[in-house]
Scaffold this motif. Sequence first.
Motif: not given
Lengths: 299, 652, 186
Positions: A13-14, A16, A41-45, A47, A61-62, A65, A109-110, C126, C179
């Motif tokens: 995140c940092s 960006t 491609p669609d990275w997320s934080c 945590g 989990a974070l 993903r 997770l999904d 996110g 969850r």
Amino acid sequence: MNKPLNYAYYPGCSSTGTSLEYDMSSRAVCAALDINLTDVPDWSCCGSTPAHTVDHSLSSALSARNLDQVASMGLDSCVSPCPSCLANLKTAKHRMEDAGFRDKVNNLLDKPADTRVETKSVLQILVEDYGIENIRKKVVKPLTGLVVGAYYGCILNRPAELMQFDDLEHPMAMDNIMEALGATVVPFPLKVECCGASFGIPRKDVVMRLSGKLLDTAHGIGAMALVTACPLCQMNLDMRQNQINKANGSKHTMPIFYFTQLMGLALGLPEKELGIGKLCVSPRNVLDAIDANLKEKAA
Amino acid sequence: MKIGVFVCHCGSNIEATVDTAAVAAASREFPDVVFATDTMYTCSEPGQDEIVAAIKEHNLGGVVVASCTPRMHEQTFRRTVERAGLNRYLFEMANIREHVSWIGKDRESNTNKSVDLVRMATEKLMRNRPLYSKKFDINKRVLVIGGGVAGIQAALDCADGGLEVVMVEKAPTIGGKMAKLDKTFPTVDCSSCILGPRMVDVAQHPNITLYAYSEIEEINGYVGNFEIKVKKKATYVDWDSCTGCGICMEKCPSKKATDTFNEGIGKTTAINIPFPQAIPKKAKIDPDFCTKIQKGKCGVCAKLCPSGCINYEMQDEFVTEKVGAIVTATGFDLFDWSIYGEYGAGRYPDVITSLQYERMLSASGPTGGHIKRPSDGKEPKNVVFIQCVGSRDKSVGRPYCSGFCCMYTAKQAILTKDHLPDSQSYVFYMDIRAIGKLYDEFTRRAMEEYDTKYIRGRVSMIYPQGDRLLVRGADTLMGAQVEVDADLVVLAVGAEAAAGAGELAEKLRISYDSYGFYMEGHPKLKPVETNTAGVYLAGACQGPKDIPSSVGQGSAAAAKVLGLFSKDQLESDPQVSVVDIKRCIGCGKCIQTCPFGAIKEMEFRGMAKADVIETICQGCGICTSTCPQGAVQLQHFTDNQILSEVNALCRF
Amino acid sequence: MKVININLSYNSDFVSQVEEESGQKLNLCYQCGKCTAGCPYTAEYDISVSQIMRLTQTGQKDKVLQSKSLWLCATCESCTARCPNKIDVARIMDVLRHMARREGYTGIRTVKTFWDSFLNSVRSNGRVFEVGLLANYISHTGRFWTDIGLGPKILPKGKIHFKPVEMKGKKEVTKIFMRFKQESAK
């Protein structure tokens, strides 16, 4: 290099925001060395610290993903410039080797995550996969006359069993790179001492004390600048340097570079691509001194 | 054979989880068993008397005792049956303590297993035959390996007792670690003043032959008759004619050789005598630093030596010595503390080891007894001592306490104040271990009279700040993180097994623990014996020890040797291999596999046959499993005896 | 000072829970203090980390979970890296923090609010949206002057965005949090 180096790239995140220049310079240096970085491609934080202070399964989990995305890219290793992201991604992989914990995380997770990919830091791949000697060969503008200390921060190589990188108490990766770039490296005694981490907002006094000590020490050993490999360390030392001066009555004007920025300069990349202008403490005097030294040497 | 079975309770050790009465009852059903009982302590005097009485009353031909390990009491019970007139080999032991009661909790299973073990023992006993020892002559000379204070004590005691002693020392001088110390605790005696005369005694004793700068190459033989091959390492100086005048050392132009005696504080010359009181006081060339040996140029020492004893071509030389017993006194080495990155891993010149500090304190040391910082030669003001460096630390694989560091640290703190009255000493410690006579009083004196500041906590970091070192530790009694500005930091580095201890143990055929310290015969009752007959231990090779304990053990080992040599002949163990020459086809496979060289070829009616030399055979049994004809049998462990045990166990 | 009855005050459930969640054996600690010696945060702690270890070992649950120190540990790992008994002290601190949260202790309000704001930001976007995080933190603490002075310095450098960076899978991330909340409520 014989084999092309390909990695999935997890910016964190940092990159960006507050460490834009770390991201820019990491990408620019890798490009210049023909190291291929493909963005997750669609990275997320990941945590970061807050997630693991709440719960280890949430934190993993974070991270998981993102590891799962790397696995689906068909790449077996991922790099991140940020040690905090690195620690979380590596911790998730490590802890999820335990079946009970893996189930707990997958529950959040999904779909169950494939977390088998390795994660390394940008620093680690440059030193271990690309190699110091190969970096040395690429230097076109040596950093002659730059007296610099290398500050690694606390979690780039700790805990040892997890990070498996460099010496625990006296890491040398950045020292060696700086030396290869032609700089004069002064041994920084507090290489792995914490800067105050993410306490800048909730407990600024802590950062003032700890980062202040780092700046005092760097000044004491005659460093003109410090180089770092961590967005949080860099931010505390650079963006908060004025606050530190005010709090501690000090007068530091010490530029705090990302090591990739100095690498970029030595490889002859333009300052703009390296985000040199985005540093809060101006490095102008230091950079001018290097130029002057170079000219003197040429003449 | 009429057999009697005695099942021991061992107090509650066995009885708590084994129904010994039931085991005795079950034994009565075994073939040949005419008497069986359970007893509280079979090894006690009434317990043994019960065995003797039963042998006489029931006219027993053999006895089984079900109790502890044979290592504990086999000898005891063999003597018991002998007292009642039986041959000592008509006795068997079933180990129902170590192999049963101590490792299992289920009483029923334990009882069943005990019955099985007793059944096996009786089946074997039925096939036992009386065996008789032979007597053999012994060589009453003793080898002492290591010339530190423990080895010196053992050698002098043996020599004074009239024995011929051969001492082999790895270093160019004897004296060991003690010779490097300035003073000793708790009396603050001058170390070389008390050790020096003993070293001279070794040199001058008519009964002692000293091989300095030598190592053990090979050991053959057995108790009473060992043959030792000693490697005399090349010194490049003929020691027979060297007078130790020191002219070579004065003039040698190569002055950068490692000064091992001074623990690397300062450098020495390529040709050197370790220190003025060295025994033997002879010069030796360090070939790595000698320009003549390395580059063929120089030769100054050869030109100047008044007795012409320099020989640049000298080679290692081997000599053989015959002895009847060996005292191992190889001491310890210091833990390599450079693993501690947080203490600088050797980066900071003013962080030194305790032994380096001793050399600095010593008047004959490289600084002439002046405390100086290695970095700039200045006198320190604040001296910080850190204890337990490489001791009581699982993370570096050294969980044990080195035992003497607390004491020498207190001594060094006291000496620091004596040398530099304006200095201040700080000691970081975890616990103070001062359990010797006058020891605790000594550490108290360091605090009460010498104002040494003791801080209870470990140190986490040492780093340079200006021209001093910042030591950051904890004071756990205060509950605080503390910092000390130090001019000199002395690490109380722990003890570890001496380099090469493992290799020597293999040559001696003795065992060592996971840290490389030699194993004593029994932790309580056989502190200087090993499990190899005729090999004894003295000093820190068995575990870290201070000087009085090392000296005590040196004397104890000497007493053991003198005791052993008080007889002119020793009895051989009859549990050796014998060859049935009718079956032997003379293939020679046993000769090749015997690790002790105990089997030789002989001729019998024109045919080659194997022949066991009883006094050399160690009873290991390798030949019996090698022999394709089953012609070699180990007495007391014949194939028939072992198979009968197996059959007793696998009845169904 | 309070007299502590060692056997009556020993909370064995607490001790076994800490051991289970951290995977560490508390009896390995012999109180050498090396963790405290190296901890950069000792100056801020109300109870030093070695004393947290001791109190945990002796089952003093309330005293431990009330401690502010738990909220000031930055998981810098210097304790773990240097422990002579190879105890992962930082992990124990983390686990104690989890327990303190579950038992409703706030510890240091600003720290907890900051961490909560951070996670709120991740849950909604996110990724961390720094301006949003700061606004959330300020609204919960009333500390409107927080880092206001930094604005003029970094605004022109393009390091601050006023809108979160959009990512496709942010709902997936939100669901992780949902969850987790459901699991924790069980």
